[in-house]
Design a protein around this motif. Structure first.
Motif, PDB file in Angstrom:
ATOM      1  N   ILE A  97      24.836 105.206  84.113  1.00 60.12           N
ATOM      2  CA  ILE A  97      23.696 105.608  83.289  1.00 60.12           C
ATOM      3  C   ILE A  97      22.578 106.282  84.196  1.00 60.12           C
ATOM      4  O   ILE A  97      21.977 105.555  85.024  1.00 60.12           O
ATOM      5  CB  ILE A  97      23.273 104.642  82.128  1.00 60.12           C
ATOM      6  N   ILE A  98      22.115 107.526  84.096  1.00 59.40           N
ATOM      7  CA  ILE A  98      21.292 108.286  84.805  1.00 59.40           C
ATOM      8  C   ILE A  98      20.060 108.583  83.854  1.00 59.40           C
ATOM      9  O   ILE A  98      20.550 109.501  83.025  1.00 59.40           O
ATOM     10  CB  ILE A  98      21.808 109.348  85.700  1.00 59.40           C
ATOM     11  N   PHE A  99      18.754 107.767  84.271  1.00 57.31           N
ATOM     12  CA  PHE A  99      17.556 108.161  83.484  1.00 57.31           C
ATOM     13  C   PHE A  99      16.874 109.394  84.463  1.00 57.31           C
ATOM     14  O   PHE A  99      16.765 109.247  85.485  1.00 57.31           O
ATOM     15  CB  PHE A  99      16.645 107.247  83.308  1.00 57.31           C
ATOM     16  N   THR A 100      16.476 110.583  83.744  1.00 57.24           N
ATOM     17  CA  THR A 100      16.012 111.498  84.495  1.00 57.24           C
ATOM     18  C   THR A 100      15.111 112.333  83.680  1.00 57.24           C
ATOM     19  O   THR A 100      15.303 112.630  82.388  1.00 57.24           O
ATOM     20  CB  THR A 100      17.087 112.602  85.164  1.00 57.24           C
ATOM     21  N   CYS A 101      14.164 113.099  84.450  1.00 57.73           N
ATOM     22  CA  CYS A 101      13.223 113.849  83.581  1.00 57.73           C
ATOM     23  C   CYS A 101      13.397 115.253  83.939  1.00 57.73           C
ATOM     24  O   CYS A 101      12.574 116.286  83.679  1.00 57.73           O
ATOM     25  CB  CYS A 101      11.792 113.504  84.160  1.00 57.73           C
ATOM     26  N   HIS A 102      14.572 115.523  84.902  1.00 56.54           N
ATOM     27  CA  HIS A 102      14.921 116.948  85.008  1.00 56.54           C
ATOM     28  C   HIS A 102      16.307 117.282  84.266  1.00 56.54           C
ATOM     29  O   HIS A 102      17.079 116.310  83.956  1.00 56.54           O
ATOM     30  CB  HIS A 102      15.315 117.169  86.597  1.00 56.54           C
ATOM     31  N   GLN A 103      16.380 118.546  84.175  1.00 57.92           N
ATOM     32  CA  GLN A 103      17.838 119.162  83.449  1.00 57.92           C
ATOM     33  C   GLN A 103      18.601 119.297  84.543  1.00 57.92           C
ATOM     34  O   GLN A 103      19.853 119.826  84.022  1.00 57.92           O
ATOM     35  CB  GLN A 103      17.337 120.389  82.375  1.00 57.92           C
ATOM     36  N   SER A 124      16.146 108.197  90.207  1.00 54.65           N
ATOM     37  CA  SER A 124      16.258 107.808  91.498  1.00 54.65           C
ATOM     38  C   SER A 124      16.634 108.875  92.454  1.00 54.65           C
ATOM     39  O   SER A 124      17.053 108.620  93.573  1.00 54.65           O
ATOM     40  CB  SER A 124      17.501 106.587  91.477  1.00 54.65           C
ATOM     41  N   PHE A 125      16.497 110.152  92.094  1.00 57.43           N
ATOM     42  CA  PHE A 125      17.049 111.109  92.736  1.00 57.43           C
ATOM     43  C   PHE A 125      15.905 112.199  93.027  1.00 57.43           C
ATOM     44  O   PHE A 125      16.367 113.508  93.265  1.00 57.43           O
ATOM     45  CB  PHE A 125      18.387 111.877  92.171  1.00 57.43           C
ATOM     46  N   VAL A 126      14.819 111.833  92.700  1.00 55.81           N
ATOM     47  CA  VAL A 126      13.599 112.834  92.923  1.00 55.81           C
ATOM     48  C   VAL A 126      13.517 113.194  94.343  1.00 55.81           C
ATOM     49  O   VAL A 126      13.063 114.661  94.625  1.00 55.81           O
ATOM     50  CB  VAL A 126      12.432 112.104  92.487  1.00 55.81           C
ATOM     51  N   LEU A 127      14.158 112.455  95.399  1.00 54.16           N
ATOM     52  CA  LEU A 127      13.949 113.026  96.737  1.00 54.16           C
ATOM     53  C   LEU A 127      15.046 113.846  97.070  1.00 54.16           C
ATOM     54  O   LEU A 127      15.029 114.366  98.315  1.00 54.16           O
ATOM     55  CB  LEU A 127      13.695 111.842  97.632  1.00 54.16           C
ATOM     56  N   TYR A 128      16.005 114.104  96.387  1.00 55.28           N
ATOM     57  CA  TYR A 128      17.097 114.907  96.693  1.00 55.28           C
ATOM     58  C   TYR A 128      16.946 116.343  96.314  1.00 55.28           C
ATOM     59  O   TYR A 128      16.506 116.895  95.296  1.00 55.28           O
ATOM     60  CB  TYR A 128      18.499 114.437  96.149  1.00 55.28           C
ATOM     61  N   ASP A 129      17.370 117.336  97.254  1.00 54.20           N
ATOM     62  CA  ASP A 129      17.396 118.599  97.034  1.00 54.20           C
ATOM     63  C   ASP A 129      18.586 119.058  96.383  1.00 54.20           C
ATOM     64  O   ASP A 129      19.440 118.366  95.994  1.00 54.20           O
ATOM     65  CB  ASP A 129      17.045 119.486  98.408  1.00 54.20           C
ATOM     66  N   ASP A 130      18.947 120.085  95.723  1.00 52.75           N
ATOM     67  CA  ASP A 130      19.804 120.350  95.036  1.00 52.75           C
ATOM     68  C   ASP A 130      21.312 120.395  95.780  1.00 52.75           C
ATOM     69  O   ASP A 130      22.135 119.635  94.812  1.00 52.75           O
ATOM     70  CB  ASP A 130      19.892 121.807  94.473  1.00 52.75           C
ATOM     71  N   ASP A 131      21.467 120.705  96.787  1.00 50.43           N
ATOM     72  CA  ASP A 131      22.776 120.427  97.685  1.00 50.43           C
ATOM     73  C   ASP A 131      23.139 118.961  97.444  1.00 50.43           C
ATOM     74  O   ASP A 131      24.175 118.457  97.228  1.00 50.43           O
ATOM     75  CB  ASP A 131      22.631 121.109  99.046  1.00 50.43           C
ATOM     76  N   ARG A 132      22.141 118.142  97.869  1.00 49.85           N
ATOM     77  CA  ARG A 132      22.319 116.773  98.169  1.00 49.85           C
ATOM     78  C   ARG A 132      22.505 115.987  96.889  1.00 49.85           C
ATOM     79  O   ARG A 132      23.345 115.370  96.752  1.00 49.85           O
ATOM     80  CB  ARG A 132      20.900 116.008  98.726  1.00 49.85           C
ATOM     81  N   LEU A 133      21.716 116.432  95.549  1.00 54.55           N
ATOM     82  CA  LEU A 133      22.136 115.836  94.430  1.00 54.55           C
ATOM     83  C   LEU A 133      23.614 116.211  93.961  1.00 54.55           C
ATOM     84  O   LEU A 133      24.339 115.164  93.349  1.00 54.55           O
ATOM     85  CB  LEU A 133      20.957 116.547  93.569  1.00 54.55           C
ATOM     86  N   LYS A 134      23.994 117.473  94.164  1.00 55.84           N
ATOM     87  CA  LYS A 134      25.248 117.930  93.857  1.00 55.84           C
ATOM     88  C   LYS A 134      26.321 117.205  94.592  1.00 55.84           C
ATOM     89  O   LYS A 134      27.303 116.554  93.967  1.00 55.84           O
ATOM     90  CB  LYS A 134      25.255 119.313  94.166  1.00 55.84           C
ATOM     91  N   GLN A 142      12.639 103.495  89.827  1.00 55.32           N
ATOM     92  CA  GLN A 142      12.049 104.775  90.351  1.00 55.32           C
ATOM     93  C   GLN A 142      11.811 104.496  91.696  1.00 55.32           C
ATOM     94  O   GLN A 142      11.127 103.610  92.070  1.00 55.32           O
ATOM     95  CB  GLN A 142      10.663 105.123  89.569  1.00 55.32           C
ATOM     96  N   LEU A 143      12.233 105.255  92.661  1.00 56.97           N
ATOM     97  CA  LEU A 143      11.929 105.489  94.074  1.00 56.97           C
ATOM     98  C   LEU A 143      12.100 103.909  94.524  1.00 56.97           C
ATOM     99  O   LEU A 143      11.595 103.638  95.323  1.00 56.97           O
ATOM    100  CB  LEU A 143      10.664 105.909  94.286  1.00 56.97           C
ATOM    101  N   LYS A 144      13.261 103.333  93.870  1.00 56.50           N
ATOM    102  CA  LYS A 144      13.629 101.845  94.622  1.00 56.50           C
ATOM    103  C   LYS A 144      15.151 101.688  94.904  1.00 56.50           C
ATOM    104  O   LYS A 144      15.610 100.928  94.326  1.00 56.50           O
ATOM    105  CB  LYS A 144      12.909 100.915  93.461  1.00 56.50           C
ATOM    106  N   SER A 145      15.496 102.682  95.871  1.00 53.41           N
ATOM    107  CA  SER A 145      17.010 102.459  96.029  1.00 53.41           C
ATOM    108  C   SER A 145      17.182 101.372  97.281  1.00 53.41           C
ATOM    109  O   SER A 145      18.158 100.677  97.112  1.00 53.41           O
ATOM    110  CB  SER A 145      17.496 103.730  96.651  1.00 53.41           C
TER     111      SER A 145
END
Length: 620
Positions: free
Chosen positions: A596-602, A571-581, A139-142
């Motif tokens: 493998i991506i662990f996430t709390c978002h859908q 690890s993608f909590v700081l990404y907006d939708d465009d950046r995540l896509k 988490q937040l450790k890239s």
């Protein structure tokens, strides 16, 4: 290498939980506190193990943090991996008192010995530090850790020189310098003078070590100290027994209200005195003449008073006045005076009798209290007094025994103190002996060294030429290695920059086309006008760059082998939708192995579905 499935049988909040993964992209969805980081840590623990720290560090280490919430006796699990067309099952028990580690080759149907060579191959050559700093992103450790810098440099240096990871150039250079220093130390230009000096040193050292002060007497002192220790323990045991005995005696005396011999004597004297007073008072009260005389005196006084009344009543006609001519007033005075005298005599005798009775009662009360306390009886008799005296004699003997015990205790204490001093002296002597033996060992080592050097100096003149040739060879090797090291240092940035730059354009969506990384892993983004330090870009861009750097490092380290899965934990909590896509599309193309991506978002799953990117969804 890819993860097929895992089974958690006691790890954090999970017990008896299965998870299955597939090739390509896997999305593990779970709400906050669902246990995503627990599963992430479980994978790491199954691959590299979890050791419990010692002391204060054990309070917050991974072992303590992820101990099972329920059924704490079961702290274990298993993970199935596919590597080089073989399926392996890793089983681990983390419990500190029954740790187990087993690898089973399910394809071959046999258990594999977990040697270092096999584990290096199975884990794609990654150490736990390399795993944490490349393919496993928490988490937040890239961002990479500082420890990864030296590992990457050493990898690339070895790759450029030997084509494998077995050589460490830094250690090789240090070894050569050490060898050169050893050779230089062997060269003695003034061999003859040095040899003579060594012979003199050898003679002096041999004379010193033959001195009596270096005679080994440690065993004798240790035996003496052991004997003194046994004596102390025996004396201490006897002292404790005497203390208990004296304490019991003191308790008995205290329960009978005695403190010492004087208190016993005082009680005995008081009892005897009270008994004598009681006996005398009793004898005085039992004297019949005194009682009779008292009653008779009072009776006579009463008769005289009655006679006085009769005389007064008869007046001058009474017998004494009528026949003898005595004056009535005189007769009345005589009768009244005589009656008063007899009355006073009777009263005095009665009061004395009464006083004797009170003395007897008081003495009896005191004596009864003493007898009741010590004999349990209130009977006052010579036999009771003798029994009391016998009882006091017992207390006297007990008090004497206690006093003797206390005197012996004091003597024992003095003896123990003396023995303790002797024990301390033995300890000091042993320390001196150990110090002298240590000095003797040093002198023997020095003597051996001198003899070795003297033996070597016999051939020093013929050896000097050979040593000079070897030193020249080492100098040439060091010079070549220094030149090669400079080349390696210059090429390090090129390797990492090239790999990372190939990835940066994709993850940033073409905003930045390349990046530069210097030898200290300081990162700059390239624009048309200048180099932008990574610290000056947004946190999202910074996270993207470090992700690309991690992937580049993972690619370099795992080059030529199967690659481990890339694991992201929120690890993608700081990404907006465009950046995540953009990042998800880039990741699928940039890393063809398992992700493998662990996430709390859908939103990750939704974006992948919307863009027709295949993935496997795991919900926890």
């Amino acid at each position: 290498m890819k993860i097929i499935d895992l089974y958690i049988n006691g790890f954090g909040k999970f017990h008896g939980r299965n998870l299955t993964f597939r090739d390509g992209l896997n999305i593990v969805y779970g709400k906050n506190e669902a246990g995503k980081s627990t599963i992430h840590t479980f994978i790491r623990g199954m691959l590299f193990g979890i050791e419990r720290q010692r002391g204060r560090a054990s309070r917050n280490d991974l072992y303590t943090k992820y101990e099972p919430w329920e059924n704490s006796g079961t702290y274990e699990g298993q993970i199935r991996l596919e590597h080089k067309d073989h399926i392996y099952r890793i089983e681990r028990t983390f419990q500190k008192n029954k740790k187990e580690f087993k690898i089973v080759d399910e394809t071959a149907g046999r258990e594999i010995e977990p040697t270092k060579a096999f584990l290096d191959d199975l884990l794609c050559g990654l150490s736990e530090a390399a795993y944490i700093n490349t393919v496993s992103i928490g988490q937040l450790k890239s961002a990479t850790d500082e420890g990864m810098v030296s590992e990457l440099k050493n990898y690339i240096a070895n790759l450029n020189t030997t084509g494998n990871l077995s050589l460490n150039i830094t250690k090789a250079a240090a070894f050569l310098k050490s060898q050169r220093k050893d050779l230089e130390s062997q060269m003695v230009p003034e061999a003859a003078r040095t040899y003579t000096s060594l012979l003199s040193e050898i003679r002096n050292t041999e004379k010193e070590i033959s001195s009596p002060e270096y005679e080994n007497q440690i065993q004798e002192y240790q035996k003496l100290r052991s004997h003194i220790k046994s004596s102390i323990e025996e004396q201490q045991k006897e002292k404790e027994e005497l203390l208990q005995k004296a304490a019991r005696g003191r308790q008995v005396l205290s329960s009978n209200q005695f403190s010492d011999q004087s208190s016993i004597n005082a009680c005995l004297a008081k009892a005897q005195e009270s008994y004598e007073e009681y006996r005398e008072a009793k004898e005085s009260c039992n004297r019949k003449p005194r009682k009779i005389l008292s009653v008779l005196s009072l009776f006579i006084a009463t008769l005289l008073l009655c006679g006085t009344g009769v005389l007064y009543y008869l007046g001058e006609a009474n017998y004494f006045t009528a026949y003898y001519g005595l004056d009535l007033i005189l007769l009345l005075g005589i009768f009244i005076g005589t009656a008063t005298i007899f009355y006073l005599i009777g009263l005095i005798l009665f009061l004395r009798l009464r006083h004797s009775q009170k003395d007897m009662e008081m003495s009896a009360k005191i004596l009864q209290e003493i007898l009741s306390r010590h004999l349990g009886t209130t009977d006052i008799s010579p036999e009771a007094l003798r029994a009391f005296q016998t009882r006091m004699a017992e207390f006297t003997r007990l008090c004497s025994a206690v006093s003797k015990s206390e005197a012996v205790i004091a003597q024992k204490a003095a003896e123990l103190e003396d023995l303790s001093k002797k024990q301390e002296n033995c300890g000091e002597s042993i320390e001196k002996q150990q110090k002298s033996q240590w000095e003797l060992e040093k002198k023997l080592e020095h003597l051996s060294s001198c003899k070795t050097q003297a033996e070597g100096l016999k051939h020093i003149l013929t050896e000097n030429d050979r040593i000079r040739e070897e030193i020249s060879a080492i100098d040439l090797a060091l010079e070549t290695m220094t030149s090669l090291s400079t080349s390696i240092r210059d090429s390090f940035g090129l390797y990492l920059n090239k790999t990372a730059s190939d990835l940066i354009a994709g993850i940033t969506g073409g905003i930045y086309t390349s990046m530069s990384v210097d030898e200290n892993l300081n990162v700059f983004l390239n624009t048309k006008t200048k180099l932008v330090p990574l610290e000056q870009v947004s946190s999202g861009t910074m996270d993207q760059v470090y992700l690309a750097l991690r992937l580049a490092a993972a690619t370099l380290i795992q080059e030529g082998t199967e690659r481990m899965p890339f694991i992201f934990d929120d690890s993608f909590v700081l990404y907006d939708d465009d950046r995540l896509k953009t990042a998800l599309k880039w990741l699928v193309n940039a890393y063809s192995d398992q992700v493998i991506i662990f996430t709390c978002h859908q939103r990750e799953a939704q974006m992948l579905t919307a863009n027709l990117i295949p993935y496997h969804l795991v919900e926890i």
